[in-house]
Design an enzyme around this catalytic site. Sequence first.
Site, PDB file in Angstrom:
ATOM      1  N   LYS A 234       0.844  -1.205   0.000  1.00 10.80           N
ATOM      2  CA  LYS A 234       0.000   0.000   0.000  1.00 10.80           C
ATOM      3  C   LYS A 234       0.874   1.248   0.000  1.00 10.80           C
ATOM      4  O   LYS A 234       2.043   1.203   0.402  1.00 10.80           O
ATOM      5  CB  LYS A 234      -0.950   0.033   1.196  1.00 10.80           C
TER       6      LYS A 234
ATOM      7  N   PRO B 249       9.591  -4.160  -0.308  1.00 11.46           N
ATOM      8  CA  PRO B 249      10.673  -3.874   0.634  1.00 11.46           C
ATOM      9  C   PRO B 249      10.164  -3.840   2.078  1.00 11.46           C
ATOM     10  O   PRO B 249       9.041  -3.402   2.327  1.00 11.46           O
ATOM     11  CB  PRO B 249      11.191  -2.501   0.199  1.00 11.46           C
TER      12      PRO B 249
ATOM     13  N   ALA C 241       9.542  -0.283   5.136  1.00  9.95           N
ATOM     14  CA  ALA C 241       9.564   0.766   4.122  1.00  9.95           C
ATOM     15  C   ALA C 241       8.351   1.686   4.208  1.00  9.95           C
ATOM     16  O   ALA C 241       8.303   2.711   3.548  1.00  9.95           O
ATOM     17  CB  ALA C 241       9.622   0.132   2.728  1.00  9.95           C
TER      18      ALA C 241
ATOM     19  N   GLY D  60       4.301  -4.220   4.069  1.00 12.81           N
ATOM     20  CA  GLY D  60       4.697  -5.536   3.562  1.00 12.81           C
ATOM     21  C   GLY D  60       4.343  -6.662   4.518  1.00 12.81           C
ATOM     22  O   GLY D  60       3.675  -7.626   4.142  1.00 12.81           O
TER      23      GLY D  60
ATOM     24  N   SER E  78       2.293  -6.574   7.158  1.00  7.93           N
ATOM     25  CA  SER E  78       0.845  -6.599   7.424  1.00  7.93           C
ATOM     26  C   SER E  78       0.102  -7.240   6.265  1.00  7.93           C
ATOM     27  O   SER E  78      -0.890  -7.948   6.455  1.00  7.93           O
ATOM     28  CB  SER E  78       0.312  -5.178   7.614  1.00  7.93           C
TER      29      SER E  78
ATOM     30  N   ASP F 228      -2.297  -2.090  10.677  1.00  5.42           N
ATOM     31  CA  ASP F 228      -2.518  -1.989   9.224  1.00  5.42           C
ATOM     32  C   ASP F 228      -3.157  -3.247   8.634  1.00  5.42           C
ATOM     33  O   ASP F 228      -3.520  -3.265   7.454  1.00  5.42           O
ATOM     34  CB  ASP F 228      -1.172  -1.777   8.497  1.00  5.42           C
TER      35      ASP F 228
END
Length: 286
Positions: A11, A96, A99, A103, A105, A138
């Site tokens: 996202k 990544p 970041a 990722g 979540s 998230d």
Amino acid sequence: MKKITEKAYAKINLLLDILSKRPDGFHDLRMIMQTIELHDLVTVERGTGDGVVLTCSDPTLPTGENNLAVQAARAFLSATGVPCDGISIHIEKCIPSQAGMAGGSSDAAAVLRALWALYDEPCHKKELERIGETVGSDVPYCVRGGTVLAEGRGEILTNLPAMNPCSVVVCKPDFDISTPELFGRVRVARILHHPDTVNMIKCIEEQGLSRICTCVENVFETFLAEEQKTKIEDIKKELLTAGALCAQMTGSGPAVFGLFDDCKSAERGASKLKKLYSQVFLTNMV
Ligand code: C5P
């Protein structure tokens, strides 16, 4: 069915505002989240007879109980009461880590969706968001995906109209930012300008990419260390020079995204950045 592969999408935050610090230590947020095509592949198999086992293509990532994908499997088993007949999870990592792109979540959310199907839908699908909430702030959004207003800790979700697809270039500089650490630096009173969420939602409803781009804002940028700020600004400049309509850090960073209304400029921007940074992705909104 014994095995499922799910796409775990990354996202970006088109907007991120921090409203207050709560007594429970979390912050009340107002975020506009957008799913992008960049994704990990999460394969989940049941009936392996051996607890919850995680493997990952990236050997630097933890695969034990502190991985959100394992925590998601445990939360699913405990919330639904289905018997664990052995769950094996494999993550092919592309997003990544650390970041600001959710990722971990997103992998957790993919595990929840996969287990829900593998165990014959043992609860209402909406329940997965609530189970996700116990894994991370998230995760509920990642279960749902799309263009969404997320409030509270991040778990109060309101769907917004889907954005018209546009090219997205994401660049992760060569340092990590820890989310709890950056939250620890936040002083709400120091936020002199709060993003205009209402206007952003209006722009999304009217589907004008250039107008949406005038509203992108992330208050986390205020709380970066000077050296980090400089590095983020350098990437933003590159993206804007390449023709991005806007460029901004996503989540708690440090990845920066640029939105382009023309894919040729996006390609040029991405190839220029690839000469300077090792993690650059040319992708799209989903
Ligand atoms: O929910 P999650 O485990 O992803 O949050 C990681 C950390 O980020 C929390 O421990 C908290 O320090 C911070 N956080 C916060 N307010 C939020 C979400 C996260 O302060 N809404």
